[in-house]
Scaffold this motif. Structure first.
Motif: not given
Length: 378
Positions: A297-320
């Protein structure tokens, strides 16, 4: 009497001469037969060369086709160890005189997502997403870790809270399913996949072995005409792996109480996608799911930080994805722990009822929570 003796002698000599002549004729005939048999194979290569359906592995010809195999199933072609194999000749028994490379169909796990040539969303600053880096962990001294338990939990993306893990949408950074993000990171060389034989990250996998964990590879299909007759042309296609067939992930994590910060810290060690095991004919082996590979997991954190998670309630407020995992904003259940586990077994090894396994995992969560709460005086 003397005349009769002479006639008998002449008769014996004549019979002897006839026997010698007969033996000489037989020997001559055998010699001609042997010469005929020994000269016949010299004409065989020419006959084989004229027949496109025969394959001679000893002929020095072109070897540009990597999909020819020696004695393997036509549906699972592998590279031939003989470097002198003719690229235009098929393997024996297939009846293919020509191979055609075909692109993969849409919907596979290893598909390449096309990049948009125009800004898809002018209101969003994508540079902030691409340049984002994960927040570094706080250092915990060994003396400060007064409590530590390791647990293995599983995420089922079919649950309502975990449906964002299977968000089937294509963006410029690829498909938004979690499994597609992990596979793309491994194929790009950003992270290393490790063999699933153990969860200690001991055996790294190359790209070929990584694809084999999914049962991927190349299929060779013979093209047929309108009447259903084989045409002699074989199509080579990448084998498709349905991304939605992977719906569980195993998480290896530690719960640590840091007395210097006076808080319970959770650190993820590794992630492993899970899938059923299949035989060569496509049938499944039991109903259990097994890890395909492990990713540190520490190796793939940099990749996860650059991809946002789908927010079904508000597409403009996403987290990584890194924020989601660090905040534990998903549902999971414990399948193994180091607490009171002297034989290092999973719950399924000694608890047969699935409901009791869930209850055992909830008890582990309760014990960890109570340990933290009991340290405080109110």
């Amino acid at each position: 009497m003397k005349k009769n003796s002479i006639q008998i002698f002449v008769w014996i000599v004549a019979v002897t001469l006839l026997m010698f002549e007969s033996n000489a004729a037989v020997a001559q005939a055998k010699k001609r037969t042997v010469q005929k048999n020994t000269t016949a194979p010299a004409q065989q290569p020419a006959n084989n060369a004229a027949n496109p359906y025969l394959q001679n592995n000893n002929t020095n010809t072109n070897s540009n086709n990597p999909y020819l195999s020696s004695g393997n199933n036509a549906n699972t072609p592998v590279a031939n160890s003989n470097a002198n194999t003719n690229a235009t000749k098929p393997q024996t028994g297939i009846g293919c005189r020509e191979y055609v490379n075909m692109p993969s169909a849409e919907g596979g796990l290893f598909d390449t997502v096309k990049v948009s040539l125009r800004p898809d969303d002018p209101t969003r600053n994508y540079e902030m997403v691409r340049d984002k880096t994960p927040l570094a962990y706080d250092f915990i001294r060994e003396d400060d870790a007064v409590f530590k338990e390791r647990v293995w939990s599983e995420i089922d993306i079919r649950e309502k809270m975990n449906q964002v893990f299977g968000y089937a949408s294509n963006e410029d950074n690829g498909n938004q399913r979690l499994i597609s993000i992990i596979v793309q990171a491994v194929m790009n060389g950003d992270v290393t996949a490790f063999d699933a034989s153990d969860d200690r990250f001991t055996t790294p996998l190359n790209k070929a072995d990584f694809m084999k964990t999914f049962g991927g590879g190349i299929d060779t299909v013979q093209r047929k005409d309108i009447d259903g007759q084989p045409t002699g042309i074989c199509e080579i296609r990448p084998r498709q792996i349905v991304a939605d067939s992977i719906y569980k992930f195993r998480i290896k994590e530690d719960y640590i109480f840091d007395k210097e910060a006076s808080r319970l810290v959770r650190r993820i060690i590794g992630i492993a996608p899970m899938m059923k095991r299949y035989l060569s004919d496509g049938t499944t082996v039991g109903d259990d799911l097994y890890p395909l590979f492990w990713v540190y997991y520490p190796d793939i954190r940099a990749t996860f930080a650059k991809v946002q998670v789908y927010n079904p309630k508000n597409n403009g407020a996403r987290m990584s994805w890194d924020d989601l995992f660090e905040s534990h904003m998903y549902s999971s259940y414990i399948v193994k722990t180091t607490m009171d586990n002297f034989k290092n077994q999973y719950f399924k090894d000694y608890i047969k009822d699935p409901l009791f396994r869930l209850l055992a995992g909830e008890k582990i969560k309760e014990k960890i929570f109570n340990y933290e709460q009991d340290l405080w005086a109110y």
